[in-house]
Design a protein around this motif. Structure first.
Motif, PDB file in Angstrom:
ATOM      1  N   LEU A   1       0.855  -1.184   0.000  1.00 15.38           N
ATOM      2  CA  LEU A   1       0.000   0.000   0.000  1.00 15.38           C
ATOM      3  C   LEU A   1       0.894   1.239   0.000  1.00 15.38           C
ATOM      4  N   ILE A   2       0.328   2.357  -0.464  1.00 14.80           N
ATOM      5  CA  ILE A   2       1.113   3.592  -0.476  1.00 14.80           C
ATOM      6  C   ILE A   2       0.901   4.314   0.854  1.00 14.80           C
ATOM      7  N   PRO A   3       2.013   4.531   1.608  1.00 15.15           N
ATOM      8  CA  PRO A   3       1.909   4.997   2.998  1.00 15.15           C
ATOM      9  C   PRO A   3       1.160   6.322   3.164  1.00 15.15           C
ATOM     10  N   VAL A   4       1.304   7.245   2.202  1.00 10.52           N
ATOM     11  CA  VAL A   4       0.718   8.576   2.401  1.00 10.52           C
ATOM     12  C   VAL A   4      -0.755   8.631   1.982  1.00 10.52           C
ATOM     13  N   LEU A   5      -1.282   7.556   1.415  1.00 10.62           N
ATOM     14  CA  LEU A   5      -2.676   7.564   0.965  1.00 10.62           C
ATOM     15  C   LEU A   5      -3.589   6.886   1.985  1.00 10.62           C
ATOM     16  N   THR A   6      -4.857   7.326   2.040  1.00  7.09           N
ATOM     17  CA  THR A   6      -5.834   6.688   2.923  1.00  7.09           C
ATOM     18  C   THR A   6      -6.277   5.361   2.309  1.00  7.09           C
ATOM     19  N   ALA A   7      -7.070   4.603   3.104  1.00  2.00           N
ATOM     20  CA  ALA A   7      -7.583   3.317   2.624  1.00  2.00           C
ATOM     21  C   ALA A   7      -8.358   3.509   1.317  1.00  2.00           C
ATOM     22  N   VAL A   8      -9.226   4.523   1.268  1.00  2.00           N
ATOM     23  CA  VAL A   8     -10.012   4.750   0.052  1.00  2.00           C
ATOM     24  C   VAL A   8      -9.110   5.078  -1.132  1.00  2.00           C
ATOM     25  N   GLU A   9      -8.138   5.974  -0.886  1.00  2.00           N
ATOM     26  CA  GLU A   9      -7.245   6.370  -1.989  1.00  2.00           C
ATOM     27  C   GLU A   9      -6.417   5.187  -2.482  1.00  2.00           C
TER      28      GLU A   9
ATOM     29  N   ARG B   1     -16.565   3.665  -5.807  1.00  2.00           N
ATOM     30  CA  ARG B   1     -16.390   2.215  -6.009  1.00  2.00           C
ATOM     31  C   ARG B   1     -15.422   1.623  -4.986  1.00  2.00           C
ATOM     32  N   ALA B   2     -14.375   2.358  -4.655  1.00  2.00           N
ATOM     33  CA  ALA B   2     -13.419   1.877  -3.649  1.00  2.00           C
ATOM     34  C   ALA B   2     -14.092   1.760  -2.285  1.00  2.00           C
ATOM     35  N   THR B   3     -14.937   2.733  -1.968  1.00  2.00           N
ATOM     36  CA  THR B   3     -15.654   2.699  -0.684  1.00  2.00           C
ATOM     37  C   THR B   3     -16.549   1.466  -0.607  1.00  2.00           C
ATOM     38  N   GLU B   4     -17.237   1.179  -1.719  1.00  2.00           N
ATOM     39  CA  GLU B   4     -18.105  -0.012  -1.736  1.00  2.00           C
ATOM     40  C   GLU B   4     -17.311  -1.277  -1.428  1.00  2.00           C
ATOM     41  N   TRP B   5     -16.139  -1.415  -2.060  1.00  2.00           N
ATOM     42  CA  TRP B   5     -15.362  -2.630  -1.832  1.00  2.00           C
ATOM     43  C   TRP B   5     -14.787  -2.669  -0.414  1.00  2.00           C
ATOM     44  N   LEU B   6     -14.392  -1.524   0.098  1.00  2.00           N
ATOM     45  CA  LEU B   6     -13.876  -1.502   1.472  1.00  2.00           C
ATOM     46  C   LEU B   6     -14.981  -1.903   2.453  1.00  2.00           C
ATOM     47  N   GLN B   7     -16.219  -1.485   2.161  1.00  2.00           N
ATOM     48  CA  GLN B   7     -17.328  -1.900   3.022  1.00  2.00           C
ATOM     49  C   GLN B   7     -17.541  -3.410   2.940  1.00  2.00           C
ATOM     50  N   ARG B   8     -17.445  -3.959   1.721  1.00  2.00           N
ATOM     51  CA  ARG B   8     -17.648  -5.404   1.563  1.00  2.00           C
ATOM     52  C   ARG B   8     -16.579  -6.212   2.304  1.00  2.00           C
ATOM     53  N   VAL B   9     -15.350  -5.703   2.364  1.00  2.00           N
ATOM     54  CA  VAL B   9     -14.309  -6.464   3.075  1.00  2.00           C
ATOM     55  C   VAL B   9     -14.274  -6.105   4.564  1.00  2.00           C
ATOM     56  N   GLY B  10     -15.257  -5.373   5.015  1.00  2.27           N
ATOM     57  CA  GLY B  10     -15.404  -5.125   6.453  1.00  2.27           C
ATOM     58  C   GLY B  10     -14.621  -3.932   6.979  1.00  2.27           C
ATOM     59  N   LEU B  11     -14.278  -2.986   6.102  1.00  2.00           N
ATOM     60  CA  LEU B  11     -13.500  -1.828   6.550  1.00  2.00           C
ATOM     61  C   LEU B  11     -14.263  -0.517   6.359  1.00  2.00           C
ATOM     62  N   GLY B  12     -15.582  -0.606   6.379  1.00  2.00           N
ATOM     63  CA  GLY B  12     -16.407   0.587   6.182  1.00  2.00           C
ATOM     64  C   GLY B  12     -16.111   1.702   7.183  1.00  2.00           C
ATOM     65  N   ASP B  13     -15.569   1.320   8.349  1.00  2.00           N
ATOM     66  CA  ASP B  13     -15.300   2.346   9.379  1.00  2.00           C
ATOM     67  C   ASP B  13     -13.834   2.808   9.374  1.00  2.00           C
ATOM     68  N   ARG B  14     -13.043   2.336   8.414  1.00  2.00           N
ATOM     69  CA  ARG B  14     -11.625   2.745   8.381  1.00  2.00           C
ATOM     70  C   ARG B  14     -11.248   3.415   7.066  1.00  2.00           C
ATOM     71  N   LEU B  15     -12.226   4.020   6.407  1.00  2.00           N
ATOM     72  CA  LEU B  15     -12.008   4.547   5.059  1.00  2.00           C
ATOM     73  C   LEU B  15     -10.881   5.577   4.985  1.00  2.00           C
ATOM     74  N   ARG B  16     -10.788   6.405   6.034  1.00  2.00           N
ATOM     75  CA  ARG B  16      -9.815   7.498   5.986  1.00  2.00           C
ATOM     76  C   ARG B  16      -8.503   7.160   6.671  1.00  2.00           C
ATOM     77  N   SER B  17      -8.362   5.913   7.132  1.00  2.00           N
ATOM     78  CA  SER B  17      -7.121   5.536   7.823  1.00  2.00           C
ATOM     79  C   SER B  17      -5.994   5.329   6.817  1.00  2.00           C
TER      80      SER B  17
END
Lengths: 195, 241
Positions: free
Chosen positions: B96-104, B123-139
């Motif tokens: 992963l790219i360290p300076v980018l958030t989960a969504v980015e 679309r990235a948010t949708e997939w993050l929600q499906r893999v159970g990371l809906g609450d960590r989008l900006r991490s």
């Protein structure tokens, strides 16, 4: 053996009658399907425990049906239970059929040991796949007993698979060694040795 | 028709006397929505096989066909596009790219492909929600556990809706619990979301999540086995659902 102490432990929790003990045992181990104890075994165990002085009849519960005897643990019973808790349990020692199969395969020399190993490996992977899928279907919050049991099965299968890898890795080395032969002792009286 | 097909796939490193055959005439097929594990001792060629299937490396001989398209006919640019659209990658160290958030991070394959940023983020948010990371989008990656980072990587692999996901030791850097979660998620990628998953692993516990195992040794395929259905004994031994 373990059923006896399990019953003792369940009575240490609180006095119960036979039928209730059986249900409590099943609840703890994760269901009748994992470890079924027959009512007769529960009652036989209770009377043996009573004979040993580890449990005592506390009273009789009168209900609509037949009367139920209620049992409680005695001080001697508590002592025996504590001793059980703080002593080790020897692992179940199984004669391993696959080990024998492999050794005989090496002895006869007309089968391919690697194929014997690979066949077993695939068999174990199928088992591991089945229990892995089953584990995923369990609810980690409400089916902890089942999860713990299945984790043990998974770890044993992992160990068996690792052992197979090790055996395969050392197969050539094993094949270079002379195969084990029994010491044949002559039967009857030893012959006189001429000096 | 198979989604992935290799024909006599061969990779030789070096030349002449120092040549090393990493892969020797490998023929494998992977169906759509199938979960396949590649196993074998280190140095057996399992990662090489994965990289050749993913078009990250070119074979010495033989060919790879993805969804009817032979990779050998593609120039580098075409290969890059096929990878971006048809194949998702998951690596051992997440990448992963360290300076980018989960969504980015998860949106990256889309933004690189010219999808408008707003749509890519949705679309990235949708997939993050499906893999159970809906609450960590900006991490950012350093704010996530190893298991969570790998789930971001899986969302990133799926964001372009590829038919195939390739995973190289995806649990190699995770503890047992996170490993099980990631392997279970990859199984879901195949079973629920209908993507083919090809995973390299040396861990029997993780390989057992797959539907099929391909065994490699010294660059040769020694066996290939379906793990389903279970044997009758297993079904009898364990309580049903």
């Amino acid at each position: 053996m373990s059923v006896r102490y399990a019953i003792l432990g369940l009575l240490a929790q609180k006095p119960r009658h036979g039928y209730e003990l059986r249900s409590a045992f099943h609840a703890v181990v994760g269901g009748e399907e994992t470890w079924n104890v027959k009512p007769a075994q529960v009652y036989a165990t209770l009377s043996r425990l009573a004979e040993a002085g580890w449990v005592a009849e506390e009273g009789v519960e009168q209900g609509s049906g037949p009367e139920k005897r209620i049992y409680d643990i005695t001080p001697q019973g508590r002592q025996a239970l504590e001793q059980w808790f703080y002593s080790g349990v020897a692992p179940e020692h199984q004669r391993d059929e696959f080990f024998v199969k492999l050794m005989i395969a090496l002895v006869t020399g007309d089968v391919q040991p690697r194929r014997v190993i690979q066949t077993q490996r695939v068999f174990l992977y199928r088992e591991l796949h089945a229990v892995t899928v089953l584990r995923q279907s369990y609810n980690l919050r409400t089916q902890l007993a089942q999860v713990l049991m299945i984790d043990k099965a998974i770890m044993h299968l992992e160990a068996d698979l690792r052992w197979l890898d090790m055996v395969e890795g050392r197969l050539e080395e094993i094949q270079r060694q002379p195969l084990p032969e029994p010491d044949i002792r002559p039967r009857g009286r030893p012959r006189k040795v001429e000096v | 028709m198979s989604l992935v097909q290799t024909q006599n796939l061969t990779k030789i490193y070096g030349k002449g006397e120092t040549a090393v055959t990493a892969l020797n005439r490998i023929n494998v097929q992977v169906a759509a929505a199938e979960f396949v594990a590649i196993m074998g001792p280190s140095g057996c060629g399992k990662s090489t096989l994965l990289y050749l299937i993913g078009g990250l490396d070119r074979p010495t001989d033989g060919r790879v066909i993805i969804d009817g398209q032979a990779l050998e006919g593609l120039a580098d640019q075409g290969l890059t596009e096929l990878r971006r659209r048809k194949i998702g990658f998951v690596f051992q160290f997440f990448n992963l790219i360290p300076v980018l958030t989960a969504v980015e991070n998860a949106a990256l394959p889309l933004t690189l492909d010219g999808v408008p940023i707003k749509e890519a983020r949705i679309r990235a948010t949708e997939w993050l929600q499906r893999v159970g990371l809906g609450d960590r989008l900006r991490s950012r990656p350093d704010q996530l556990s190893g298991g969570q980072q790998q789930r971001v990587a899986i969302a990133r692999a799926l964001v372009a809706e590829p038919a195939l996901v390739l995973a190289d030791e995806p649990t190699g850097n995770l503890d047992t619990r996170a490993s099980d979660e990631v392997a279970g998620l990859l199984r879901q990628v195949a079973n629920t979301w209908g993507r083919a998953v090809v995973m390299v692993t040396h861990d029997p516990r993780i390989a057992a999540y797959a539907d099929r195992i391909i065994f490699l040794k010294d660059g040769t395929m020694v066996d290939e086995s379906r793990l389903t259905p279970a044997t009758a004994e297993t079904t009898a031994m364990w309580p049903g659902r």
